[in-house]
Design a protein around this motif. Structure first.
Motif, mmCIF file in Angstrom:
data_model
loop_
_atom_site.group_PDB
_atom_site.id
_atom_site.type_symbol
_atom_site.label_atom_id
_atom_site.label_comp_id
_atom_site.label_asym_id
_atom_site.label_seq_id
_atom_site.Cartn_x
_atom_site.Cartn_y
_atom_site.Cartn_z
ATOM 1 N N ARG A 4 36.471 39.896 30.358
ATOM 2 C CA ARG A 4 37.071 40.740 31.390
ATOM 3 C C ARG A 4 37.194 39.972 32.712
ATOM 4 N N VAL A 5 36.121 39.244 33.078
ATOM 5 C CA VAL A 5 36.133 38.508 34.341
ATOM 6 C C VAL A 5 37.169 37.383 34.311
ATOM 7 N N LEU A 6 37.206 36.645 33.210
ATOM 8 C CA LEU A 6 38.104 35.492 33.125
ATOM 9 C C LEU A 6 39.578 35.883 33.142
ATOM 10 N N ASN A 7 39.911 37.051 32.591
ATOM 11 C CA ASN A 7 41.312 37.451 32.483
ATOM 12 C C ASN A 7 41.718 38.521 33.489
ATOM 13 N N CYS A 8 40.818 38.859 34.420
ATOM 14 C CA CYS A 8 41.181 39.860 35.434
ATOM 15 C C CYS A 8 42.297 39.310 36.322
ATOM 16 N N LEU A 9 43.328 40.102 36.514
ATOM 17 C CA LEU A 9 44.499 39.659 37.288
ATOM 18 C C LEU A 9 44.242 39.648 38.786
ATOM 19 N N HIS A 33 40.511 36.613 42.025
ATOM 20 C CA HIS A 33 40.730 35.253 42.513
ATOM 21 C C HIS A 33 40.199 35.135 43.943
ATOM 22 N N THR A 34 39.484 34.029 44.197
ATOM 23 C CA THR A 34 39.032 33.713 45.550
ATOM 24 C C THR A 34 39.431 32.278 45.861
ATOM 25 N N GLU A 35 39.130 31.812 47.044
ATOM 26 C CA GLU A 35 39.503 30.458 47.425
ATOM 27 C C GLU A 35 38.746 29.409 46.626
ATOM 28 N N THR A 36 37.495 29.686 46.291
ATOM 29 C CA THR A 36 36.676 28.713 45.567
ATOM 30 C C THR A 36 36.673 28.939 44.065
ATOM 31 N N GLY A 37 37.091 30.088 43.604
ATOM 32 C CA GLY A 37 37.071 30.377 42.179
ATOM 33 C C GLY A 37 37.233 31.859 41.948
ATOM 34 N N LYS A 38 36.591 32.350 40.897
ATOM 35 C CA LYS A 38 36.673 33.761 40.578
ATOM 36 C C LYS A 38 35.431 34.493 41.054
ATOM 37 N N SER A 39 35.570 35.786 41.232
ATOM 38 C CA SER A 39 34.415 36.625 41.531
ATOM 39 C C SER A 39 33.691 36.935 40.231
ATOM 40 N N ILE A 40 32.416 37.225 40.321
ATOM 41 C CA ILE A 40 31.652 37.492 39.091
ATOM 42 C C ILE A 40 31.919 38.896 38.565
ATOM 43 N N ASP A 41 32.632 39.724 39.285
ATOM 44 C CA ASP A 41 32.941 41.083 38.847
ATOM 45 C C ASP A 41 34.449 41.255 38.740
ATOM 46 N N ALA A 42 34.887 41.821 37.617
ATOM 47 C CA ALA A 42 36.307 42.138 37.450
ATOM 48 C C ALA A 42 36.641 43.404 38.238
ATOM 49 N N CYS A 43 37.944 43.576 38.531
ATOM 50 C CA CYS A 43 38.333 44.729 39.347
ATOM 51 C C CYS A 43 38.271 46.033 38.568
ATOM 52 N N GLY A 44 38.512 45.976 37.254
ATOM 53 C CA GLY A 44 38.487 47.179 36.432
ATOM 54 C C GLY A 44 39.713 48.058 36.560
#
Length: 542
Positions: free
Chosen positions: A62-67, A70-81
């Motif tokens: 879920r986290v890896l494919n959340c649309l 996205h942050t400047e340094t990478g992804k957040s550890i929580d998906a938006c849902g």
């Protein structure tokens, strides 16, 4: 309503890493890897059933494919849902997240399908993610087919493996994965979480009931929630349908009331056979299983031993506060050696209960033996008292009744004193005499090893230094010490040398024979005979 019901394990399945219970190290490591975009192409999640392996894999997908993640340094550890990718994954219809059960798809053809599918890029998400559950069930050829793709996968592919038996996975697969070991859920965390879920469902879970469920779950969150689901269903039959009592859980699990078990064990430790039999009969009459009853007693004994020896057990055990208080009172006047002896005796009795035609009878007899065992003094104290020459009455003022029931009083004292006053066998004066002593003790294997495989470097009665050949079994020294102590009634000290000396007894014997043979050959008469009969040889006849 019935058709739409979801079991608690699915209803309250975590959807973000922070909701995982008891896996702090996993959450921290994965969170940092996701945030800094340092994700490997393959993950391996290992742990017992029900600790969150598949749940963690789905959260990662879920986290890896959340649309919107996205942050400047990478992804957040929580998906938006809220995005299309998160919603489709929640509904189990995501095109780029493929979950495979390796227990039913074990062949190389199934792996070929994965390899062929991995060549195509993701449709809606950033990654095409393959979640392979129970990966250890794949065949050897299937693992081999997966190696190349796993070593150099396309950049849009992620593999997440889950397994309960990591030893069955080839090392070539393990070396290509980032491994995470999911821990058993700690008792306190499991108890608190079960109470929390029961509260969300509108029920009050009693503390003792929560601890009983946690003990039965054995560190598995899914097992604990499944048992809680069953307890809630059973509690509807009670007058107070909003409360899950300890007795409800006891009846559901086929267990005995913990407080009654403490009373039973107290009677055993106090050496009261009549009270012990009465408590046992009452518990069996109320539906307790004989084998489970004995297992519960062993579990309590283990806890009592920990209470006496491990202070932190007070906070880290599956025991409720009431159990810890009762256990502390029960063990206050007892020695740890008494509890250990009792635990060992009942552990041996567990097998008797399993194979007995009437398990309840085997249980009662085992507890009767335990009554008299718990009344005995430590063996070293008994021997010391007898060595001191005290009378039977002064030596055993409290335990004479127990000794009488077990083996009789007079024979015990007479036999023990006879053993103490028995003169010790004189120690052998040489290593050769020691070997003969072992032979007379009817230890042919040990005698053969002493002759052929042992080199005596230094010897004095009671202590020696030996060089032992590598071919000798590892149990040789322990067996030799035991035989010598039994025969000579003396504790032997044996040192090991790293280098051989003059050789084994057999080697020395052969050396003496060769020396004698050469001396005979050098005799003038023998030489004259050989000159008279050219080609003749001298043979030694034993």
């Amino acid at each position: 309503m019935i058709a739409g019901y979801r079991v608690l394990a699915r209803k309250y399945r975590p959807t973000v890493l922070g909701d995982l219970v008891g896996q702090d190290l996993l959450v921290q490591t994965l969170g940092q890897a996701i945030h800094h975009n340092r994700l490997p192409h393959a993950f391996l999640l290992h742990g017992i059933r029900g600790v969150g392996k598949t749940t963690t894999a789905r959260i990662m997908a879920r986290v890896l494919n959340c649309l919107n993640n996205h942050t400047e340094t990478g992804k957040s550890i929580d998906a938006c849902g809220q995005c299309a990718s998160c919603k489709s994954l929640t509904d189990d219809r995501h095109l780029d997240v493929i979950e495979i059960d390796a227990a039913s798809r074990t062949g190389v053809d199934d792996v070929r399908e994965i390899i062929d599918s991995s060549r195509y890029k993701a449709v809606t998400g950033q990654y095409k993610i393959f979640i392979i559950d129970e990966v250890h069930m794949l065949s050897k050829s299937a693992f081999n087919a997966l190696l190349k793709t796993l070593e150099e996968p396309p950049p849009h592919v992620k593999f997440i493996f889950a397994t309960t038996e990591i030893r069955k996975i080839p090392d070539t697969i393990l070396s290509r994965c980032m491994r995470f070991d999911l821990k058993r859920i700690e008792p306190k965390l499991l108890v608190d979480y079960l109470k929390k879920i029961a509260g969300l469902e509108g029920f009050v879970l009693e503390e003792e009931a929560a601890f009983s469920l946690a003990r039965a779950a054995d560190g598995s969150m899914r097992d604990g929630l499944s048992l809680l689901d069953q307890a809630i269903a059973l509690s509807f039959t009670d007058n107070r349908s909003d409360r899950i009592s300890a007795q409800t859980v006891y009846n559901m699990l086929g267990l005995a009331d913990r407080q009654r078990l403490f009373k039973l064990l107290g009677a055993v430790l106090e050496g009261q056979p009549d009270v012990t039999l009465q408590h046992t009969a009452d518990l069996l009459h109320d539906g307790a299983d004989a084998q489970l009853l004995l297992q519960d007693i062993l579990d309590i004994l283990y806890g009592l031993i920990c209470l006496k020896t491990v202070p932190q057990f007070q906070k880290e055990s599956f025991w409720s506060q009431a159990d810890r208080e009762a256990g502390s009172q029960l063990t206050a006047p007892l020695a740890v050696s008494t509890l250990l002896s009792l635990w060992q005796a009942l552990l041996n009795a567990l097998q008797e209960v399993k194979i007995a035609p009437v398990p309840s009878q085997a249980l009662e007899l085992a507890l009767l033996r335990a009554c008299y065992l718990s009344d005995l003094p430590p063996l070293e104290n008994l021997i010391q008292s007898l060595k001191g020459g005290r009378s039977r009455d002064s030596t055993l003022p409290v335990t004479s009744q127990a000794l009488h029931h077990l083996v009789g009083q007079a024979p015990v004292v007479a036999q023990t004193q006879h053993a103490i006053n028995k003169p010790a066998v004189s120690l052998p004066t040489s290593f050769t005499d020691l070997a003969k002593l072992v032979s007379n003790a009817r230890e042919p294997m040990l005698y053969t090893q002493l002759l052929h495989d042992v080199d005596c470097i230094q010897y004095q009665p009671g202590e020696m230094t030996l060089y032992v050949k590598p071919t000798v079994p590892a149990t040789f020294l322990a067996t030799l010490k035991q035989v010598l102590q039994t025969v000579t009634q003396h504790t032997w000290i044996i040192h090991l040398a790293k280098q051989p000396g003059q050789g084994s007894l057999e080697d020395q014997k052969k050396a003496l024979q060769r020396q004698a043979y050469e001396e005979v050959l050098s005799h003038l008469n023998i030489q004259a005979i050989q000159n008279a009969f050219p080609g003749s040889t001298l043979e030694i006849i034993n």
